[in-house]
Design a protein around this motif. Structure first.
Motif, PDB file in Angstrom:
ATOM      1  N   VAL A 112       0.851  -0.993   0.007  1.00  0.00           N
ATOM      2  CA  VAL A 112      -0.026  -0.098  -0.012  1.00  0.00           C
ATOM      3  C   VAL A 112       1.038   1.414   0.073  1.00  0.00           C
ATOM      4  CG1 VAL A 112      -1.632   1.393   1.625  1.00  0.00           C
ATOM      5  CG2 VAL A 112      -1.921  -1.042   1.106  1.00  0.00           C
ATOM      6  N   PHE A 113       1.881   1.259   0.730  1.00  0.00           N
ATOM      7  CA  PHE A 113       2.667   2.508   0.911  1.00  0.00           C
ATOM      8  C   PHE A 113       3.430   2.373  -0.397  1.00  0.00           C
ATOM      9  CE2 PHE A 113       7.163   4.047   1.797  1.00  0.00           C
ATOM     10  CZ  PHE A 113       6.777   5.350   2.273  1.00  0.00           C
ATOM     11  N   LEU A 114       4.027   1.494  -1.185  1.00  0.00           N
ATOM     12  CA  LEU A 114       4.556   1.475  -2.348  1.00  0.00           C
ATOM     13  C   LEU A 114       3.781   1.930  -3.424  1.00  0.00           C
ATOM     14  CD1 LEU A 114       7.273   0.736  -4.026  1.00  0.00           C
ATOM     15  CD2 LEU A 114       6.067  -1.382  -4.451  1.00  0.00           C
ATOM     16  N   LEU A 115       2.631   1.377  -3.657  1.00  0.00           N
ATOM     17  CA  LEU A 115       1.924   1.992  -4.660  1.00  0.00           C
ATOM     18  C   LEU A 115       0.972   3.411  -4.580  1.00  0.00           C
ATOM     19  CD1 LEU A 115       0.533  -1.379  -5.822  1.00  0.00           C
ATOM     20  CD2 LEU A 115       2.340   0.009  -6.954  1.00  0.00           C
ATOM     21  N   GLY A 116       0.788   3.445  -3.124  1.00  0.00           N
ATOM     22  CA  GLY A 116       0.042   4.669  -2.787  1.00  0.00           C
ATOM     23  C   GLY A 116       0.800   5.900  -2.651  1.00  0.00           C
ATOM     24  N   PHE A 117       1.962   5.677  -2.182  1.00  0.00           N
ATOM     25  CA  PHE A 117       2.890   7.051  -1.771  1.00  0.00           C
ATOM     26  C   PHE A 117       4.082   6.966  -2.506  1.00  0.00           C
ATOM     27  CE2 PHE A 117       6.046   9.094   0.669  1.00  0.00           C
ATOM     28  CZ  PHE A 117       5.340  10.436   0.720  1.00  0.00           C
ATOM     29  N   LEU A 118       4.966   5.829  -2.581  1.00  0.00           N
ATOM     30  CA  LEU A 118       6.312   6.093  -3.218  1.00  0.00           C
ATOM     31  C   LEU A 118       5.991   6.317  -5.147  1.00  0.00           C
ATOM     32  CD1 LEU A 118       8.339   3.619  -1.289  1.00  0.00           C
ATOM     33  CD2 LEU A 118       8.222   6.338  -1.324  1.00  0.00           C
ATOM     34  N   VAL A 119       5.140   5.298  -5.596  1.00  0.00           N
ATOM     35  CA  VAL A 119       5.167   5.348  -7.048  1.00  0.00           C
ATOM     36  C   VAL A 119       4.726   6.403  -7.393  1.00  0.00           C
ATOM     37  CG1 VAL A 119       4.001   4.336  -9.022  1.00  0.00           C
ATOM     38  CG2 VAL A 119       5.128   2.804  -7.197  1.00  0.00           C
ATOM     39  N   PRO A 120       3.672   7.092  -7.167  1.00  0.00           N
ATOM     40  CA  PRO A 120       3.082   8.443  -7.331  1.00  0.00           C
ATOM     41  C   PRO A 120       4.254   9.744  -7.266  1.00  0.00           C
ATOM     42  CG  PRO A 120       1.259   7.419  -6.167  1.00  0.00           C
ATOM     43  CD  PRO A 120       2.551   6.667  -6.018  1.00  0.00           C
ATOM     44  N   ALA A 121       5.047   9.637  -6.087  1.00  0.00           N
ATOM     45  CA  ALA A 121       5.986  10.426  -5.847  1.00  0.00           C
ATOM     46  C   ALA A 121       7.028  10.274  -6.936  1.00  0.00           C
ATOM     47  CB  ALA A 121       6.653  10.172  -4.512  1.00  0.00           C
ATOM     48  N   TRP A 122       7.623   8.977  -7.379  1.00  0.00           N
ATOM     49  CA  TRP A 122       8.640   8.676  -8.153  1.00  0.00           C
ATOM     50  C   TRP A 122       8.031   9.370  -9.505  1.00  0.00           C
ATOM     51  CZ3 TRP A 122       9.243   3.141  -6.390  1.00  0.00           C
ATOM     52  CH2 TRP A 122       9.912   3.126  -5.176  1.00  0.00           C
ATOM     53  N   PHE A 123       6.731   9.061  -9.820  1.00  0.00           N
ATOM     54  CA  PHE A 123       6.483   9.728 -11.404  1.00  0.00           C
ATOM     55  C   PHE A 123       6.478  11.226 -11.435  1.00  0.00           C
ATOM     56  CE2 PHE A 123       4.656   5.231 -12.177  1.00  0.00           C
ATOM     57  CZ  PHE A 123       5.082   5.046 -13.394  1.00  0.00           C
ATOM     58  N   SER A 124       5.874  11.540  -9.971  1.00  0.00           N
ATOM     59  CA  SER A 124       5.993  13.227 -10.009  1.00  0.00           C
ATOM     60  C   SER A 124       7.423  13.671 -10.238  1.00  0.00           C
ATOM     61  CB  SER A 124       5.598  13.582  -8.736  1.00  0.00           C
ATOM     62  OG  SER A 124       5.454  15.026  -8.372  1.00  0.00           O
ATOM     63  N   GLU A 125       8.312  13.137  -9.821  1.00  0.00           N
ATOM     64  CA  GLU A 125       9.964  13.468  -9.884  1.00  0.00           C
ATOM     65  C   GLU A 125      10.138  13.141 -11.230  1.00  0.00           C
ATOM     66  OE1 GLU A 125      13.805  14.032  -8.207  1.00  0.00           O
ATOM     67  OE2 GLU A 125      11.914  14.433  -7.114  1.00  0.00           O
TER      68      GLU A 125
END
Length: 141
Positions: A118-131
């Motif tokens: 949940v943390f990976l797909l809900g927080f980290l992946v969107p942050a990486w895509f934003s970056e």
């Protein structure tokens, strides 16, 4: 910001928050002063009437436009934060709810893998895509 109640305060706040708007305000005031001086200091009777007619419309338009510019800029600046507030609020609610469901259904120890998912797909992946989107545009320092 209360543009109707305190227009000079809004003008000062806008100028403090945006160099572009501060320069625009200064340039517009300077342009109006130049036009007033031309109308009052250098005319003969016919030229004075002709110049007043030609330039007075622009003077009034400039005066009103300065007020509209500040109100529009302040509204866009405020909207920028409220627009993304609802997205981040929704994301925080979604992640919090999912974490709570996993902790309640499986427990933290047993549900550690799902919590990470949940943390990976809900927080980290969107942050990486934003970056990844912002970096080529020069939006990331």
């Amino acid at each position: 910001m209360g543009a109707i109640r305190a227009p000079s305060e809004v003008t000062e706040q806008v100028a403090e928050l945006s160099t572009f708007m501060a320069n625009r305000q200064t340039n517009e005031v300077q342009q109006m002063r130049t036009e007033i001086n031309d109308l009052l200091l250098n005319p003969n009777a016919y030229e004075k009437t002709q110049a007043w007619t030609a330039k007075h419309a622009y003077f009034l338009q400039s005066a009103f436009q300065n007020v509209v510019d500040n109100i529009t800029w302040a509204a866009a600046f405020a909207r920028m934060f409220t627009q993304f507030k609802s997205y981040f609020n929704m994301q925080a609610n979604l992640l919090g709810t999912e974490f709570a469901k996993v902790a309640q259904d499986m427990g933290v120890k047993k549900g550690a893998g799902r919590l990470f998912y949940v943390f990976l797909l809900g927080f980290l992946v969107p942050a990486w895509f934003s970056e990844a989107i912002c970096r080529p545009c020069g939006a990331v320092p």
